[in-house]
Scaffold this active site. Structure first.
Site, PDB file in Angstrom:
ATOM      1  N   TYR A  98       6.166  -3.959 -10.046  1.00  0.00           N
ATOM      2  CA  TYR A  98       5.612  -2.907  -9.226  1.00  0.00           C
ATOM      3  C   TYR A  98       5.667  -1.554  -9.946  1.00  0.00           C
ATOM      4  O   TYR A  98       4.745  -0.748  -9.831  1.00  0.00           O
ATOM      5  CB  TYR A  98       6.300  -2.869  -7.853  1.00  0.00           C
ATOM      6  CG  TYR A  98       5.731  -3.914  -6.923  1.00  0.00           C
ATOM      7  CD1 TYR A  98       6.268  -5.203  -6.827  1.00  0.00           C
ATOM      8  CD2 TYR A  98       4.581  -3.642  -6.180  1.00  0.00           C
ATOM      9  CE1 TYR A  98       5.699  -6.172  -6.013  1.00  0.00           C
ATOM     10  CE2 TYR A  98       4.004  -4.605  -5.364  1.00  0.00           C
ATOM     11  CZ  TYR A  98       4.563  -5.864  -5.288  1.00  0.00           C
ATOM     12  OH  TYR A  98       3.983  -6.830  -4.492  1.00  0.00           O
TER      13      TYR A  98
ATOM     14  N   VAL B   8      -3.689  -1.258  -2.266  1.00  0.00           N
ATOM     15  CA  VAL B   8      -2.451  -0.462  -2.118  1.00  0.00           C
ATOM     16  C   VAL B   8      -2.399   0.659  -3.157  1.00  0.00           C
ATOM     17  O   VAL B   8      -1.404   1.365  -3.257  1.00  0.00           O
ATOM     18  CB  VAL B   8      -1.217  -1.387  -2.280  1.00  0.00           C
ATOM     19  CG1 VAL B   8      -1.160  -2.415  -1.151  1.00  0.00           C
ATOM     20  CG2 VAL B   8      -1.195  -2.087  -3.641  1.00  0.00           C
TER      21      VAL B   8
ATOM     22  N   HIS C 120      -2.488  -3.386   3.828  1.00  0.00           N
ATOM     23  CA  HIS C 120      -1.409  -4.031   3.068  1.00  0.00           C
ATOM     24  C   HIS C 120      -0.406  -3.031   2.511  1.00  0.00           C
ATOM     25  O   HIS C 120       0.323  -3.345   1.574  1.00  0.00           O
ATOM     26  CB  HIS C 120      -2.002  -4.884   1.936  1.00  0.00           C
ATOM     27  CG  HIS C 120      -2.788  -6.056   2.451  1.00  0.00           C
ATOM     28  ND1 HIS C 120      -3.745  -6.695   1.686  1.00  0.00           N
ATOM     29  CD2 HIS C 120      -2.776  -6.685   3.650  1.00  0.00           C
ATOM     30  CE1 HIS C 120      -4.278  -7.682   2.410  1.00  0.00           C
ATOM     31  NE2 HIS C 120      -3.710  -7.695   3.603  1.00  0.00           N
TER      32      HIS C 120
ATOM     33  N   CYS D   7      21.993   4.907   3.988  1.00  0.00           N
ATOM     34  CA  CYS D   7      20.748   4.528   3.257  1.00  0.00           C
ATOM     35  C   CYS D   7      19.809   5.732   3.236  1.00  0.00           C
ATOM     36  O   CYS D   7      19.302   6.146   4.268  1.00  0.00           O
ATOM     37  CB  CYS D   7      20.062   3.353   3.942  1.00  0.00           C
ATOM     38  SG  CYS D   7      20.785   1.751   3.601  1.00  0.00           S
TER      39      CYS D   7
ATOM     40  N   CYS E  81      21.305   1.245  -2.105  1.00  0.00           N
ATOM     41  CA  CYS E  81      22.198   2.133  -1.347  1.00  0.00           C
ATOM     42  C   CYS E  81      23.630   1.902  -1.828  1.00  0.00           C
ATOM     43  O   CYS E  81      24.124   0.754  -1.741  1.00  0.00           O
ATOM     44  CB  CYS E  81      22.095   1.824   0.148  1.00  0.00           C
ATOM     45  SG  CYS E  81      23.375   2.651   1.122  1.00  0.00           S
TER      46      CYS E  81
ATOM     47  N   THR F 254     -14.088  -7.745  -2.424  1.00  0.00           N
ATOM     48  CA  THR F 254     -12.997  -8.636  -2.029  1.00  0.00           C
ATOM     49  C   THR F 254     -13.453 -10.087  -2.105  1.00  0.00           C
ATOM     50  O   THR F 254     -14.582 -10.422  -1.775  1.00  0.00           O
ATOM     51  CB  THR F 254     -12.470  -8.315  -0.612  1.00  0.00           C
ATOM     52  OG1 THR F 254     -11.376  -9.213  -0.301  1.00  0.00           O
ATOM     53  CG2 THR F 254     -13.528  -8.447   0.458  1.00  0.00           C
ATOM     54  N   SER F 255     -12.525 -10.945  -2.539  1.00  0.00           N
ATOM     55  CA  SER F 255     -12.834 -12.379  -2.620  1.00  0.00           C
ATOM     56  C   SER F 255     -12.859 -12.998  -1.231  1.00  0.00           C
ATOM     57  O   SER F 255     -13.338 -14.110  -1.039  1.00  0.00           O
ATOM     58  CB  SER F 255     -11.780 -13.078  -3.480  1.00  0.00           C
ATOM     59  OG  SER F 255     -10.480 -12.892  -2.891  1.00  0.00           O
TER      60      SER F 255
END
Ligand code: BV8
Length: 261
Positions: A84, A121, A137, A153, A166, A207-208
């Protein structure tokens, strides 16, 4: 020609384009008359890999269940976190393309004329200036906690790590995206469903049509009486329910479709 699929008006899309522009003219006179559902293909020309395109898609190199699921994250949080972070670095350094911009400019000319729903995203619709994007999403550049938070947190100041965590309870930071097996944000999904039910024209772009419930919005729109148009250089799983297909890259076809005469 793109991968032997005819693209653009020279391939006979001119008639279809003219027809879809008529449908668009009818839709723009109505509140939220136009609904647009986008997928990863709309960012392809910005240099963002898609998921399922043969050699270039993410899933050609990684298994979705390993990289885009809670179980995969719990199994190997560092590996998934790094993936990510790689994607975040990529999207921070790319720009919206002409397709993103055409959508943003259209809604500036027709306020309340469009609902923009995205599976993406990457934040590129927002970067292009589209308001009120429905992100089914989630958002790659945002984080959340993996487990329930403790009093200490603090997402703004987690302990450094891959992933950050945290220091009080060991909770892990995770990307604020919807992984496979996770529910979509309820309020956003409800707005997207309502937009599909109330529009007179739905554009399904890049989009698929492989992922649900997002892909199901096309069926919802069609069943509610809207015309459905698929814009994609390749066949998709939603073609069978479309009233028209525009074969070509969205950065080329969206400006042609959405420009004012
Ligand atoms: C859920 C975020 C309820 C993370 C992603 C039926 C109903 C409900 C659920 C299911 C169902 N059937 C199966 C399921 C389960 C599952 C699912 O759909 N599986 C599929 C694979 C069979 N769905 C879920 O798990 C969803 N959650 O249902 O919740 C629930 C709750 C608890 C228990 C059970 C159920 C959650 C799905 C969300 C997953 N998250 N991503 C991240 O990004 O890391 S999915 C991922 O796929 C992306 O979000 C992506 O947007 C999405 C769809 O892919 P596309 O955008 O279409 O991209 P793709 O690469 O596939 O295609 C690109 C297209 O672009 C191609 O067509 C190509 O030709 C085209 N293209 C290329 N270049 C261009 C272009 N187009 C235009 N111009 C170009 N230049």
């Amino acid at each position: 020609m793109t991968n032997n699929i005819p693209t653009g008006p020279q391939a006979g899309c001119a008639t279809t384009m003219a027809l879809v522009r008529q449908w668009l003219a009818q839709a723009q006179g109505r509140h939220k008359g136009l609904a647009v559902l986008t997928g990863a293909g709309v960012s392809a020309e910005s240099g963002v890999p898609t998921f399922r395109d043969d050699s270039t898609g993410y899933w050609a190199r990684f298994r979705p269940e390993d990289m885009a699921s809670e179980a995969g994250y719990r199994r190997d949080p560092q590996h998934v976190w790094r993936w990510y972070e790689y994607r975040r670095e990529l999207v921070r350094n790319v720009q919206p393309n002409a397709g993103h911009l055409a959508l943003a400019q259209w809604v500036q000319r027709h306020p309340a004329g469009m609902t923009l729903i995205t599976q993406n995203v990457d934040g590129l619709h927002q970067k292009a200036g589209s308001p009120d994007v429905l992100c089914l999403h989630g958002e790659l550049l945002k984080n959340r906690w993996l487990n329930h938070r403790c009093a200490q947190c603090d997402l703004a100041h987690p302990a450094a790590g891959e992933p950050p965590y945290c220091p009080a309870c060991g909770n892990l930071v995770r990307p604020a995206v919807v992984w496979f097996g996770e529910s979509l944000p309820q309020g956003i999904w409800a707005e997207a469903e309502q937009a599909a039910q109330n529009c007179t024209l739905m554009l399904v772009v890049g989009t698929s049509g492989a992922v649900y419930p997002a892909a199901g919005l096309a069926q919802i729109a069609r069943q509610a009486g809207a015309r459905v148009v698929v814009i994609n250089p390749r066949p998709t799983e939603l073609d069978a329910m479309a009233h028209a297909l525009l074969h070509g890259p969205s950065a080329e076809l969206l400006p042609q479709l959405l420009c004012e005469d």
